[in-house]
Design a protein around this motif. Structure first.
Motif, PDB file in Angstrom:
ATOM      1  N   LEU A  25      -2.228  -0.762 -10.424  1.00  0.00           N
ATOM      2  CA  LEU A  25      -3.299  -1.756 -10.373  1.00  0.00           C
ATOM      3  C   LEU A  25      -3.283  -2.654 -11.599  1.00  0.00           C
ATOM      4  CD1 LEU A  25      -6.241   0.371  -8.929  1.00  0.00           C
ATOM      5  CD2 LEU A  25      -4.997  -1.456  -7.779  1.00  0.00           C
ATOM      6  N   LEU A  26      -3.029  -2.082 -12.759  1.00  0.00           N
ATOM      7  CA  LEU A  26      -2.966  -2.914 -13.963  1.00  0.00           C
ATOM      8  C   LEU A  26      -1.765  -3.860 -13.933  1.00  0.00           C
ATOM      9  CD1 LEU A  26      -3.932  -0.330 -16.749  1.00  0.00           C
ATOM     10  CD2 LEU A  26      -5.361  -2.090 -15.707  1.00  0.00           C
ATOM     11  N   ASP A  27      -0.687  -3.429 -13.310  1.00  0.00           N
ATOM     12  CA  ASP A  27       0.478  -4.318 -13.172  1.00  0.00           C
ATOM     13  C   ASP A  27       0.215  -5.421 -12.152  1.00  0.00           C
ATOM     14  OD1 ASP A  27       3.327  -4.932 -13.748  1.00  0.00           O
ATOM     15  OD2 ASP A  27       3.554  -4.432 -11.627  1.00  0.00           O
ATOM     16  N   GLY A  28      -0.407  -5.085 -11.029  1.00  0.00           N
ATOM     17  CA  GLY A  28      -0.861  -6.091 -10.069  1.00  0.00           C
ATOM     18  C   GLY A  28       0.105  -6.449  -8.968  1.00  0.00           C
ATOM     19  N   LYS A  29       1.393  -6.072  -9.070  1.00  0.00           N
ATOM     20  CA  LYS A  29       2.371  -6.496  -8.075  1.00  0.00           C
ATOM     21  C   LYS A  29       2.076  -5.922  -6.695  1.00  0.00           C
ATOM     22  CE  LYS A  29       6.164  -7.009 -11.391  1.00  0.00           C
ATOM     23  NZ  LYS A  29       7.502  -6.511 -11.805  1.00  0.00           N
ATOM     24  N   CYS A  30       1.685  -4.660  -6.631  1.00  0.00           N
ATOM     25  CA  CYS A  30       1.452  -4.022  -5.337  1.00  0.00           C
ATOM     26  C   CYS A  30       0.285  -4.669  -4.608  1.00  0.00           C
ATOM     27  CB  CYS A  30       1.192  -2.521  -5.530  1.00  0.00           C
ATOM     28  SG  CYS A  30       2.634  -1.590  -6.074  1.00  0.00           S
ATOM     29  N   LEU A  31      -0.816  -4.919  -5.328  1.00  0.00           N
ATOM     30  CA  LEU A  31      -1.978  -5.513  -4.672  1.00  0.00           C
ATOM     31  C   LEU A  31      -1.709  -6.951  -4.259  1.00  0.00           C
ATOM     32  CD1 LEU A  31      -5.571  -4.686  -5.427  1.00  0.00           C
ATOM     33  CD2 LEU A  31      -5.020  -7.108  -5.265  1.00  0.00           C
ATOM     34  N   ILE A  32      -0.945  -7.694  -5.065  1.00  0.00           N
ATOM     35  CA  ILE A  32      -0.582  -9.060  -4.685  1.00  0.00           C
ATOM     36  C   ILE A  32       0.248  -9.043  -3.413  1.00  0.00           C
ATOM     37  CG2 ILE A  32       0.752 -11.091  -5.373  1.00  0.00           C
ATOM     38  CD1 ILE A  32      -0.060 -10.502  -8.260  1.00  0.00           C
ATOM     39  N   CYS A  33       1.204  -8.126  -3.338  1.00  0.00           N
ATOM     40  CA  CYS A  33       2.042  -8.037  -2.147  1.00  0.00           C
ATOM     41  C   CYS A  33       1.230  -7.623  -0.925  1.00  0.00           C
ATOM     42  CB  CYS A  33       3.175  -7.038  -2.395  1.00  0.00           C
ATOM     43  SG  CYS A  33       4.277  -6.805  -0.977  1.00  0.00           S
ATOM     44  N   LEU A  38       0.826  -1.210   0.000  1.00  0.00           N
ATOM     45  CA  LEU A  38       0.000   0.000   0.000  1.00  0.00           C
ATOM     46  C   LEU A  38       0.859   1.260   0.000  1.00  0.00           C
ATOM     47  CD1 LEU A  38      -2.862  -1.005   2.468  1.00  0.00           C
ATOM     48  CD2 LEU A  38      -2.847  -1.086  -0.039  1.00  0.00           C
ATOM     49  N   GLY A  39       2.045   1.172   0.613  1.00  0.00           N
ATOM     50  CA  GLY A  39       2.937   2.325   0.590  1.00  0.00           C
ATOM     51  C   GLY A  39       3.412   2.648  -0.820  1.00  0.00           C
ATOM     52  N   ILE A  40       3.792   1.611  -1.578  1.00  0.00           N
ATOM     53  CA  ILE A  40       4.209   1.822  -2.959  1.00  0.00           C
ATOM     54  C   ILE A  40       3.043   2.328  -3.805  1.00  0.00           C
ATOM     55  CG2 ILE A  40       4.997   0.650  -5.054  1.00  0.00           C
ATOM     56  CD1 ILE A  40       7.222   1.097  -3.102  1.00  0.00           C
TER      57      ILE A  40
END
Length: 301
Positions: free
Chosen positions: A118-126, A53-55
């Motif tokens: 969000l389109l990349d998805g890495k932040c939400l997965i983490c 969430l910070g990123i």
């Protein structure tokens, strides 16, 4: 030198176009920064959400503040809002128009950053890998809750030995990535629809009031620029006058040392006319104070 002066005058007279260009550059910079960012999820249950969430949200806040700082109208709007009433009334509609214009431009780069993440998805997965219900996935059914939580926290780290060849890790990753991309496309669609409605529904409102608020918001910006230019010109003339007065008072000492002091009475008289009788620091301070507290009314008849 004339080219630089023409470019500077163009930027002054087309501040709205310049701000649109700056906001576009900030949006492109946000995408470039994200693509160059070395995203490394800690894969620890207590830190994944804070890092993800910070990123996702800290850089947009920084980009939003940069948009406010680079927008000259934000300072003009604050000065107009905070100035005393004086002899000129304050129009709240103009201040609201300026505030909306500033916020719209400042929000472009943060919105681009959030949509791209969000389109990349890495932040939400983490951020939410540890929050997934392990009972929905077969590989986490026959282990203890503590072990399931540890394995879920390792989902973003596909090279980790515990989940390197785990099909459940890939399932959780695909599940969260789908939610992330769906949320990203939804936000992008909402922004496009909002921009479309704002563009096409504007003629349905009072166009006369809109023209008035836009005109006077531009007037406030231009008036501030011209006032600053006039103050700079007066400062130059005032400094020149003080220097000439200093050499005039030092004439006897200069003559004793055999220096020749040229005198230009015509130039001094012209500068005296431009100074309009303002000859000391107290008068200048009084003039600036009067401009701030009692701006003249917008009536030159």
């Amino acid at each position: 030198m004339d080219r630089f002066r023409m470019i500077f005058q163009y930027f002054q007279s087309n501040s709205e176009s310049v701000m649109n260009g700056i906001c576009g550059l900030l949006a492109l910079a946000s995408v470039k920064i994200y693509t160059c960012l070395d995203f490394s999820c800690p894969c620890l249950p207590r830190y994944n959400m804070a890092y993800g969430l910070g990123i996702m949200f800290v850089p947009p806040i920084a980009l939003f503040l940069c948009g406010l700082i680079l927008n000259r109208q934000s300072l003009v709007m604050l000065e107009e809002w905070r100035r005393p009433q004086g002899r000129r009334r304050k129009d709240l509609a103009v201040i609201r128009y300026m505030c909306c214009s500033i916020m719209q431009r400042a929000m472009i780069a943060p919105a681009v950053w959030i949509v791209v993440t969000l389109l990349d998805g890495k932040c939400l997965i983490c951020a939410f890998s540890s929050s997934v219900d392990p009972e929905k996935f077969v590989g986490f059914a026959n282990i203890t809750p503590a072990q399931a939580q540890e394995l879920l926290s390792k989902v973003p780290c596909k090279e980790d030995e515990l989940v390197r060849n785990s099909t459940s890790r890939r399932a959780v990753s695909r599940y969260l990535r789908c939610w992330s991309q769906a949320l990203g496309w939804s936000i992008l669609l909402i922004l496009i629809i909002a921009a479309f409605l704002a563009r096409w529904l504007r003629p349905c409102f009072n166009q006369a009031a809109l023209l008035q608020t836009r005109h006077w918001s531009n007037y406030i910006d231009i008036e501030q620029k011209i006032f600053e230019e006039t103050c700079c010109e007066h400062s130059r003339l005032f400094a020149h006058k003080c220097i000439l007065h200093f050499f005039e008072s030092m004439r006897k000492e200069i003559r004793q040392h055999s220096f020749d002091l040229p005198r230009e009475r015509d130039g001094e008289e012209g500068e005296e006319d431009l100074l309009h009788g303002i000859t000391d620091q107290d008068q200048v301070n009084k003039l600036l104070k009067t401009w701030y507290y009692e701006k003249p009314p917008l009536d030159v008849s």
